[in-house]
Design a protein around this motif. Sequence first.
Motif, PDB file in Angstrom:
ATOM      1  N   ARG A 202     108.730   6.723   5.077  1.00  0.00           N
ATOM      2  CA  ARG A 202     107.866   6.493   6.363  1.00  0.00           C
ATOM      3  C   ARG A 202     106.765   7.108   6.497  1.00  0.00           C
ATOM      4  N   SER A 203     106.403   7.757   5.477  1.00  0.00           N
ATOM      5  CA  SER A 203     105.013   8.740   5.465  1.00  0.00           C
ATOM      6  C   SER A 203     103.777   7.721   6.159  1.00  0.00           C
ATOM      7  N   VAL A 204     103.772   6.690   5.637  1.00  0.00           N
ATOM      8  CA  VAL A 204     102.579   5.917   6.328  1.00  0.00           C
ATOM      9  C   VAL A 204     102.568   5.550   7.760  1.00  0.00           C
ATOM     10  N   PHE A 205     103.725   5.793   8.261  1.00  0.00           N
ATOM     11  CA  PHE A 205     103.907   5.020   9.721  1.00  0.00           C
ATOM     12  C   PHE A 205     103.495   6.311  10.547  1.00  0.00           C
ATOM     13  N   PRO A 206     102.861   5.857  11.875  1.00  0.00           N
ATOM     14  CA  PRO A 206     102.628   7.031  12.846  1.00  0.00           C
ATOM     15  C   PRO A 206     104.139   7.515  13.187  1.00  0.00           C
ATOM     16  N   TRP A 207     103.941   8.883  13.590  1.00  0.00           N
ATOM     17  CA  TRP A 207     105.220   9.486  14.416  1.00  0.00           C
ATOM     18  C   TRP A 207     104.734  10.550  15.342  1.00  0.00           C
ATOM     19  N   LEU A 208     105.887  10.931  16.077  1.00  0.00           N
ATOM     20  CA  LEU A 208     105.444  11.769  17.358  1.00  0.00           C
ATOM     21  C   LEU A 208     106.569  12.585  17.221  1.00  0.00           C
ATOM     22  N   ALA A 209     106.188  14.095  17.609  1.00  0.00           N
ATOM     23  CA  ALA A 209     107.158  15.160  17.601  1.00  0.00           C
ATOM     24  C   ALA A 209     107.182  15.698  19.318  1.00  0.00           C
ATOM     25  N   VAL A 210     108.070  15.704  19.730  1.00  0.00           N
ATOM     26  CA  VAL A 210     108.310  16.373  21.036  1.00  0.00           C
ATOM     27  C   VAL A 210     108.957  17.633  21.046  1.00  0.00           C
ATOM     28  N   ASP A 211     108.037  18.757  21.101  1.00  0.00           N
ATOM     29  CA  ASP A 211     108.357  19.949  21.173  1.00  0.00           C
ATOM     30  C   ASP A 211     107.893  21.030  22.156  1.00  0.00           C
ATOM     31  N   ASP A 212     108.354  22.198  22.019  1.00  0.00           N
ATOM     32  CA  ASP A 212     107.857  23.301  23.110  1.00  0.00           C
ATOM     33  C   ASP A 212     107.294  24.334  22.302  1.00  0.00           C
ATOM     34  N   ARG A 213     107.087  24.324  21.022  1.00  0.00           N
ATOM     35  CA  ARG A 213     106.743  25.395  20.222  1.00  0.00           C
ATOM     36  C   ARG A 213     105.447  24.799  19.175  1.00  0.00           C
ATOM     37  N   SER A 214     104.300  25.006  19.772  1.00  0.00           N
ATOM     38  CA  SER A 214     103.091  24.426  19.189  1.00  0.00           C
ATOM     39  C   SER A 214     102.679  25.035  17.991  1.00  0.00           C
ATOM     40  N   TRP A 215     103.085  26.443  17.870  1.00  0.00           N
ATOM     41  CA  TRP A 215     102.709  27.086  16.635  1.00  0.00           C
ATOM     42  C   TRP A 215     103.690  26.734  15.472  1.00  0.00           C
ATOM     43  N   LEU A 216     104.460  26.005  15.544  1.00  0.00           N
ATOM     44  CA  LEU A 216     105.059  25.235  14.307  1.00  0.00           C
ATOM     45  C   LEU A 216     104.458  24.015  13.736  1.00  0.00           C
ATOM     46  N   TYR A 217     103.405  23.727  14.450  1.00  0.00           N
ATOM     47  CA  TYR A 217     102.546  22.308  13.961  1.00  0.00           C
ATOM     48  C   TYR A 217     101.113  23.185  13.544  1.00  0.00           C
ATOM     49  N   ARG A 218     100.442  22.255  12.961  1.00  0.00           N
ATOM     50  CA  ARG A 218      98.974  22.692  12.801  1.00  0.00           C
ATOM     51  C   ARG A 218      98.165  22.546  14.026  1.00  0.00           C
ATOM     52  N   PRO A 219      97.136  23.238  14.264  1.00  0.00           N
ATOM     53  CA  PRO A 219      96.306  23.220  15.570  1.00  0.00           C
ATOM     54  C   PRO A 219      95.670  21.962  15.774  1.00  0.00           C
ATOM     55  N   PHE A 220      95.864  21.314  17.225  1.00  0.00           N
ATOM     56  CA  PHE A 220      95.283  20.140  17.330  1.00  0.00           C
ATOM     57  C   PHE A 220      96.043  18.870  16.744  1.00  0.00           C
ATOM     58  N   ASN A 221      97.270  18.916  16.376  1.00  0.00           N
ATOM     59  CA  ASN A 221      98.129  17.773  15.620  1.00  0.00           C
ATOM     60  C   ASN A 221      98.063  16.768  16.847  1.00  0.00           C
ATOM     61  N   GLN A 222      97.822  15.681  16.274  1.00  0.00           N
ATOM     62  CA  GLN A 222      97.849  14.345  17.307  1.00  0.00           C
ATOM     63  C   GLN A 222      99.223  13.792  17.295  1.00  0.00           C
ATOM     64  N   SER A 223     100.227  14.236  16.404  1.00  0.00           N
ATOM     65  CA  SER A 223     101.521  13.822  16.333  1.00  0.00           C
ATOM     66  C   SER A 223     102.463  14.742  17.256  1.00  0.00           C
ATOM     67  N   LEU A 224     101.851  15.764  18.037  1.00  0.00           N
ATOM     68  CA  LEU A 224     102.777  16.579  18.848  1.00  0.00           C
ATOM     69  C   LEU A 224     102.614  16.385  20.264  1.00  0.00           C
ATOM     70  N   PHE A 225     103.676  15.998  20.863  1.00  0.00           N
ATOM     71  CA  PHE A 225     103.633  15.944  22.323  1.00  0.00           C
ATOM     72  C   PHE A 225     104.248  17.184  22.831  1.00  0.00           C
ATOM     73  N   LEU A 226     103.551  18.075  23.481  1.00  0.00           N
ATOM     74  CA  LEU A 226     103.969  19.498  23.865  1.00  0.00           C
ATOM     75  C   LEU A 226     104.476  19.452  25.187  1.00  0.00           C
ATOM     76  N   VAL A 227     105.960  19.915  25.444  1.00  0.00           N
ATOM     77  CA  VAL A 227     106.588  20.285  26.743  1.00  0.00           C
ATOM     78  C   VAL A 227     106.675  21.637  26.794  1.00  0.00           C
ATOM     79  N   ASP A 228     106.868  21.994  28.111  1.00  0.00           N
ATOM     80  CA  ASP A 228     107.287  23.495  28.524  1.00  0.00           C
ATOM     81  C   ASP A 228     108.665  23.811  28.109  1.00  0.00           C
ATOM     82  N   GLY A 229     108.754  24.825  27.301  1.00  0.00           N
ATOM     83  CA  GLY A 229     110.169  25.075  27.006  1.00  0.00           C
ATOM     84  C   GLY A 229     110.928  25.593  28.242  1.00  0.00           C
TER      85      GLY A 229
END
Length: 109
Positions: free
Chosen positions: A63-90
């Motif tokens: 699935r590496s060629v497909f878009p993906w989206l992570a819903v997470d409350d820990r931004s530091w576990l992803y590279r800065p400005f990652n477009q695949s991260l939907f950040l929520v409040d923990g």
Amino acid sequence: VVISSTWRLQVPIDGLRARFSPDVAHRVVGVTPRFFELVNVPDSLLGYEREAECNAWLRANDRSVFPWLAVDDRSWLYRPFNQSLFLVDGKTGLTAEMAEELIILLHRP
């Protein structure tokens, strides 16, 4: 839906599915591997464990060629400005208002 939460370390996949509403539960297809089990982690992901785990799952499941989206409350576990991260409040998690934003985001081409 693939679970990358630390919940996956203590709860079997059926138990994880039970934490979601039925319309979401049946979409849970797996969990990401643990960071310490990964091999060949790209240097660019060494400091970003959760993103590395997501990428490993995507590669392992062709699935590496497909878009993906992570819903997470820990931004530091992803590279800065990652477009695949939907950040929520923990403290609040995914609120109804944020869910509406997420739905809009998921329906964009």
